[in-house]
Write a protein that holds these residues in place. Structure first.
Motif, PDB file in Angstrom:
ATOM      1  N   ALA A  19       0.835  -1.200   0.000  1.00 39.67           N
ATOM      2  CA  ALA A  19       0.000   0.000   0.000  1.00 39.67           C
ATOM      3  C   ALA A  19       0.870   1.249   0.000  1.00 39.67           C
ATOM      4  N   ILE A  20       1.968   1.203   0.761  1.00 40.70           N
ATOM      5  CA  ILE A  20       2.898   2.336   0.804  1.00 40.70           C
ATOM      6  C   ILE A  20       3.654   2.450  -0.513  1.00 40.70           C
ATOM      7  N   ASP A  21       4.094   1.310  -1.052  1.00 40.65           N
ATOM      8  CA  ASP A  21       4.840   1.315  -2.318  1.00 40.65           C
ATOM      9  C   ASP A  21       4.038   1.961  -3.446  1.00 40.65           C
ATOM     10  N   THR A  22       2.737   1.674  -3.480  1.00 39.57           N
ATOM     11  CA  THR A  22       1.892   2.111  -4.600  1.00 39.57           C
ATOM     12  C   THR A  22       1.036   3.326  -4.263  1.00 39.57           C
ATOM     13  N   GLY A  23       1.101   3.784  -3.015  1.00 36.38           N
ATOM     14  CA  GLY A  23       0.280   4.921  -2.617  1.00 36.38           C
ATOM     15  C   GLY A  23      -1.205   4.588  -2.531  1.00 36.38           C
ATOM     16  N   THR A  24      -1.523   3.324  -2.313  1.00 37.58           N
ATOM     17  CA  THR A  24      -2.918   2.885  -2.269  1.00 37.58           C
ATOM     18  C   THR A  24      -3.485   3.063  -0.862  1.00 37.58           C
ATOM     19  N   PRO A  25      -4.630   3.727  -0.722  1.00 37.57           N
ATOM     20  CA  PRO A  25      -5.230   3.877   0.611  1.00 37.57           C
ATOM     21  C   PRO A  25      -5.735   2.534   1.144  1.00 37.57           C
ATOM     22  N   LEU A  26      -5.892   2.472   2.468  1.00 36.84           N
ATOM     23  CA  LEU A  26      -6.469   1.293   3.099  1.00 36.84           C
ATOM     24  C   LEU A  26      -7.963   1.496   3.314  1.00 36.84           C
ATOM     25  N   GLN A  27      -8.718   0.414   3.131  1.00 37.41           N
ATOM     26  CA  GLN A  27     -10.123   0.392   3.488  1.00 37.41           C
ATOM     27  C   GLN A  27     -10.297  -0.586   4.645  1.00 37.41           C
ATOM     28  N   LEU A  53     -17.839  -0.690   7.112  1.00 39.50           N
ATOM     29  CA  LEU A  53     -16.837  -0.108   6.225  1.00 39.50           C
ATOM     30  C   LEU A  53     -16.388   1.202   6.861  1.00 39.50           C
ATOM     31  N   LEU A  54     -15.179   1.204   7.400  1.00 41.07           N
ATOM     32  CA  LEU A  54     -14.695   2.329   8.180  1.00 41.07           C
ATOM     33  C   LEU A  54     -14.051   3.388   7.294  1.00 41.07           C
ATOM     34  N   GLU A  55     -13.665   4.488   7.912  1.00 40.58           N
ATOM     35  CA  GLU A  55     -13.039   5.581   7.164  1.00 40.58           C
ATOM     36  C   GLU A  55     -11.726   5.113   6.537  1.00 40.58           C
ATOM     37  N   PRO A  56     -11.513   5.408   5.244  1.00 39.74           N
ATOM     38  CA  PRO A  56     -10.241   5.021   4.604  1.00 39.74           C
ATOM     39  C   PRO A  56      -9.046   5.667   5.295  1.00 39.74           C
ATOM     40  N   ILE A  57      -7.899   5.016   5.165  1.00 46.00           N
ATOM     41  CA  ILE A  57      -6.662   5.496   5.774  1.00 46.00           C
ATOM     42  C   ILE A  57      -5.627   5.721   4.675  1.00 46.00           C
ATOM     43  N   ALA A  58      -5.107   6.943   4.587  1.00 46.55           N
ATOM     44  CA  ALA A  58      -4.089   7.249   3.581  1.00 46.55           C
ATOM     45  C   ALA A  58      -2.788   6.530   3.927  1.00 46.55           C
ATOM     46  N   SER A  59      -2.107   6.031   2.911  1.00 48.72           N
ATOM     47  CA  SER A  59      -0.854   5.303   3.136  1.00 48.72           C
ATOM     48  C   SER A  59       0.381   6.123   2.792  1.00 48.72           C
ATOM     49  N   HIS A  60       0.198   7.214   2.072  1.00 53.77           N
ATOM     50  CA  HIS A  60       1.333   8.005   1.608  1.00 53.77           C
ATOM     51  C   HIS A  60       2.155   8.532   2.784  1.00 53.77           C
ATOM     52  N   GLY A  61       3.467   8.270   2.719  1.00 56.48           N
ATOM     53  CA  GLY A  61       4.389   8.781   3.718  1.00 56.48           C
ATOM     54  C   GLY A  61       4.376   8.032   5.041  1.00 56.48           C
ATOM     55  N   ALA A  69      -4.796   0.896  11.217  1.00 57.48           N
ATOM     56  CA  ALA A  69      -5.864   0.016  10.738  1.00 57.48           C
ATOM     57  C   ALA A  69      -6.389  -0.856  11.876  1.00 57.48           C
ATOM     58  N   GLN A  70      -5.477  -1.412  12.667  1.00 61.40           N
ATOM     59  CA  GLN A  70      -5.888  -2.258  13.783  1.00 61.40           C
ATOM     60  C   GLN A  70      -6.706  -1.471  14.799  1.00 61.40           C
ATOM     61  N   LEU A  71      -6.268  -0.261  15.090  1.00 55.36           N
ATOM     62  CA  LEU A  71      -6.974   0.566  16.064  1.00 55.36           C
ATOM     63  C   LEU A  71      -8.384   0.890  15.586  1.00 55.36           C
TER      64      LEU A  71
END
Length: 261
Positions: free
Chosen positions: A168-176, A219-227, A237-239
């Motif tokens: 997710a960090i490598d590709t800048g993909t957000p987490l759901q 379906l929770l709030e997405p989490i940005a992975s950038h940086g 994500a766990q929290l």
């Protein structure tokens, strides 16, 4: 009466499995003929199968939250094999699954043809897996993983493994993040969990012999992975899932490393 109910449910599931086998056979034929089938097409067909399979399972499902409008890396707590059809029916998805599933009769072949990625525990292939996940996300194909690495009884949450989130960090993909809860009579369902040395057939028979349980999918709030560093991303994500399921925050903030692995 109970026996008739079990038989009816088994017949319904078998019909769905036959549909899945036909779908997988079609993709196998395409492969033999050299006809390209995109990952997106496999995901769409997989979603159709998951919808039918979920409809054949003895659950009443309630979905809370909004489906993502862009490709994301979905992360969820893991309770049972039924998590896969219940989540797979929501959107076109691929899954990351343990390698043992590949050897399951029928189900393993269906999973392979649907585009599932398989991971070997302790297999030393983490870099290869990371590359495969990167390629998948680079093609804008949503992927769902269970970062706990195993199932639980639904009453607790295990540590989310950060190495599975590196792509997710490598590709800048957000987490759901997704919080999955099984209930029966308002309490944690003791039948739905698929843990320990349980086998698929025995679990199916237990499910089918009972009244319908309830499943809540948040379906929770997405989490940005950038940086982000992968351990910190896993913690977030766990929290989010922990709070959604249990309303508590017992996990400790990980130490930030000088350099992300």
């Amino acid at each position: 009466m109970q026996r008739l109910r079990v038989i009816a449910r088994i017949v319904r599931v078998m019909l769905v499995v036959l549909f899945g086998l036909g779908m997988a056979t079609l993709f196998s034929l395409y492969e033999r003929l050299g006809v390209a089938t995109s990952a997106q097409r496999r995901q769409r067909w997989s979603q159709r199968f998951m919808r039918r399979l979920s409809g054949a399972l003895p659950f009443k499902v309630r979905v809370v939250g909004q489906l993502p409008q862009q490709p994301m890396l979905w992360v969820s707590n893991h309770v049972s094999w039924t998590d896969i059809p219940l989540l797979g029916m929501l959107a076109p998805l691929s899954f990351l699954s343990k390698a043992e599933v590949r050897s399951w009769p029928v189900a393993g072949w269906l999973a392979l043809k649907a585009g599932t990625l398989f991971i070997r525990r302790g297999g030393g292939d983490s870099q290869l897996l990371r590359k495969q996940i990167n390629q998948h996300l680079d093609q804008a194909c949503p992927l769902l993983i269970f970062p706990e690495g195993t199932t639980t009884d639904g009453r607790s949450l295990r540590t989310f493994h950060g190495r599975l989130l590196a792509s997710a960090i490598d590709t800048g993909t957000p987490l759901q993040p997704v919080a999955l809860r099984y209930l029966r009579d308002g309490k944690p369902d003791p039948i739905a969990p698929f843990i320990g040395d349980d086998d698929l057939l025995s679990h199916l028979m237990r499910l089918f012999s009972q009244d319908c349980g309830e499943v809540e999918i948040q379906l929770l709030e997405p989490i940005a992975s950038h940086g982000e560093e992968r351990a910190a991303l896993a913690f977030k994500a766990q929290l989010a899932v922990q709070v959604a399921l249990f309303g508590a925050e017992p996990v400790a903030q990980p130490q930030r490393r000088a350099k992300a692995a």
